[in-house]
Write an enzyme that holds these catalytic residues in place. Sequence first.
Site, PDB file in Angstrom:
ATOM      1  N   CYS A  73       0.878  -1.174   0.000  1.00  0.00           N
ATOM      2  CA  CYS A  73       0.000   0.000   0.000  1.00  0.00           C
ATOM      3  C   CYS A  73       0.916   1.224   0.000  1.00  0.00           C
ATOM      4  O   CYS A  73       1.467   1.600   1.038  1.00  0.00           O
ATOM      5  CB  CYS A  73      -0.922   0.017   1.212  1.00  0.00           C
ATOM      6  SG  CYS A  73      -2.018   1.451   1.194  1.00  0.00           S
ATOM      7  N   HIS A 150      -1.643  -5.789 -10.069  1.00  0.00           N
ATOM      8  CA  HIS A 150      -2.232  -4.634 -10.742  1.00  0.00           C
ATOM      9  C   HIS A 150      -2.448  -4.910 -12.227  1.00  0.00           C
ATOM     10  O   HIS A 150      -1.550  -5.432 -12.904  1.00  0.00           O
ATOM     11  CB  HIS A 150      -1.320  -3.412 -10.634  1.00  0.00           C
ATOM     12  CG  HIS A 150      -1.285  -2.841  -9.260  1.00  0.00           C
ATOM     13  ND1 HIS A 150      -2.219  -1.927  -8.807  1.00  0.00           N
ATOM     14  CD2 HIS A 150      -0.457  -3.077  -8.225  1.00  0.00           C
ATOM     15  CE1 HIS A 150      -1.941  -1.611  -7.547  1.00  0.00           C
ATOM     16  NE2 HIS A 150      -0.881  -2.304  -7.172  1.00  0.00           N
ATOM     17  N   ASN A 181      -5.984  -5.224  -8.497  1.00  0.00           N
ATOM     18  CA  ASN A 181      -6.333  -3.801  -8.490  1.00  0.00           C
ATOM     19  C   ASN A 181      -6.413  -3.374  -9.947  1.00  0.00           C
ATOM     20  O   ASN A 181      -5.517  -3.707 -10.739  1.00  0.00           O
ATOM     21  CB  ASN A 181      -5.253  -3.013  -7.760  1.00  0.00           C
ATOM     22  CG  ASN A 181      -5.131  -3.447  -6.303  1.00  0.00           C
ATOM     23  OD1 ASN A 181      -5.965  -3.104  -5.479  1.00  0.00           O
ATOM     24  ND2 ASN A 181      -4.098  -4.221  -5.975  1.00  0.00           N
ATOM     25  N   GLU A 199      -9.793  -0.480  -6.443  1.00  0.00           N
ATOM     26  CA  GLU A 199      -8.872  -1.295  -5.629  1.00  0.00           C
ATOM     27  C   GLU A 199      -9.490  -2.627  -5.228  1.00  0.00           C
ATOM     28  O   GLU A 199     -10.644  -2.680  -4.779  1.00  0.00           O
ATOM     29  CB  GLU A 199      -8.488  -0.534  -4.356  1.00  0.00           C
ATOM     30  CG  GLU A 199      -7.409   0.503  -4.576  1.00  0.00           C
ATOM     31  CD  GLU A 199      -6.796   0.954  -3.258  1.00  0.00           C
ATOM     32  OE1 GLU A 199      -6.743   0.154  -2.296  1.00  0.00           O
ATOM     33  OE2 GLU A 199      -6.384   2.120  -3.193  1.00  0.00           O
ATOM     34  N   CYS A 208      -4.249   5.550  -5.267  1.00  0.00           N
ATOM     35  CA  CYS A 208      -3.648   4.247  -4.974  1.00  0.00           C
ATOM     36  C   CYS A 208      -2.174   4.351  -5.356  1.00  0.00           C
ATOM     37  O   CYS A 208      -1.830   4.474  -6.540  1.00  0.00           O
ATOM     38  CB  CYS A 208      -4.340   3.148  -5.782  1.00  0.00           C
ATOM     39  SG  CYS A 208      -3.596   1.516  -5.550  1.00  0.00           S
ATOM     40  N   GLY A 211      -0.844   1.440  -7.292  1.00  0.00           N
ATOM     41  CA  GLY A 211      -1.482   1.511  -8.616  1.00  0.00           C
ATOM     42  C   GLY A 211      -0.821   2.559  -9.494  1.00  0.00           C
ATOM     43  O   GLY A 211      -0.676   2.365 -10.715  1.00  0.00           O
TER      44      GLY A 211
END
Length: 269
Positions: A73, A150, A181, A199, A208, A211
């Site tokens: 994160c 991702h 994601n 997400e 994000c 991301g």
Amino acid sequence: MVPFRKMHGLGNDFVVLDARAHPLPVTPARAAAIADRRWGIGCDQVIVLEPGTDGADVFMRIRNPDGSEAGACGNATRCIASLIAGETAADHITIRTISGDLLAERLGDLWRVDMGPARLGWQDVPLARAMDTLRLPFEDAAACSMGNPHATLFVPDLDAVPVATLGPLLEHDPLFPDRANIGFVQVINPEHIRLTVWERGAGLTLACGSGACAALVNAARRGLTGRAATVTLPGGDLHIEWRTDGHVLMTGPVATAFTGTIDLDALPL
Ligand SMILES: N[C@@H](CCC[C@H](N)C(=O)O)C(=O)O
């Protein structure tokens, strides 16, 4: 009663609980209850701090509002770096996650995090079967892992994309055995992209960080941008650089919204 801190990076918001001195019973169900915006405190991720060992300043555990655990994160990493720096006055912080160690550095009011190497193999993401992660078999999409999965979809007009409809469909596509994601990217120019992320386990967020790293890496792999760009998210801007050694640097702000206490036993489970 357990103290908590509500932090955010560009509106991607976190409830931070400190389990360094005493373990806290933050089960997946409790994390979901804390993250609930009506029945709990409300946040995009619940962050539990655990003791750092062997050179790490802290261990950061990340849970989504559906209770699932995440390996990365980006926005929370900057927030936790600033929180730990507030305690130690250090300018360099090492944060351990289940995906590895992340090094964070203070740059004035901002924090820069080495998010580690982008992982580009299909098994790294992971995808369900062998394929080139630069061209997924739907939409105009590419994939990579930043310690979490991702997919990046390139779109001509971000404002015209029904993100809240497409996002959950793609998050649960069988191509992604661990879900993913889903980032929607509009390239403005080689130094600037726009990004909105659905997400995994959280839904639509204002920003994000991982991301944004994945979006820049995938855009650069496609030749749509250089190796560094500003990524504009609904909550604001991040600066992302994909170094030639494969590591991705993310620079952005942190904020504390408020602090409080919560009775974990009173949460509706
Ligand atoms: N908001 C985060 C990503 C949080 C985890 C993600 N939902 C996942 O399940 O992988 C960020 O700033 O990177």
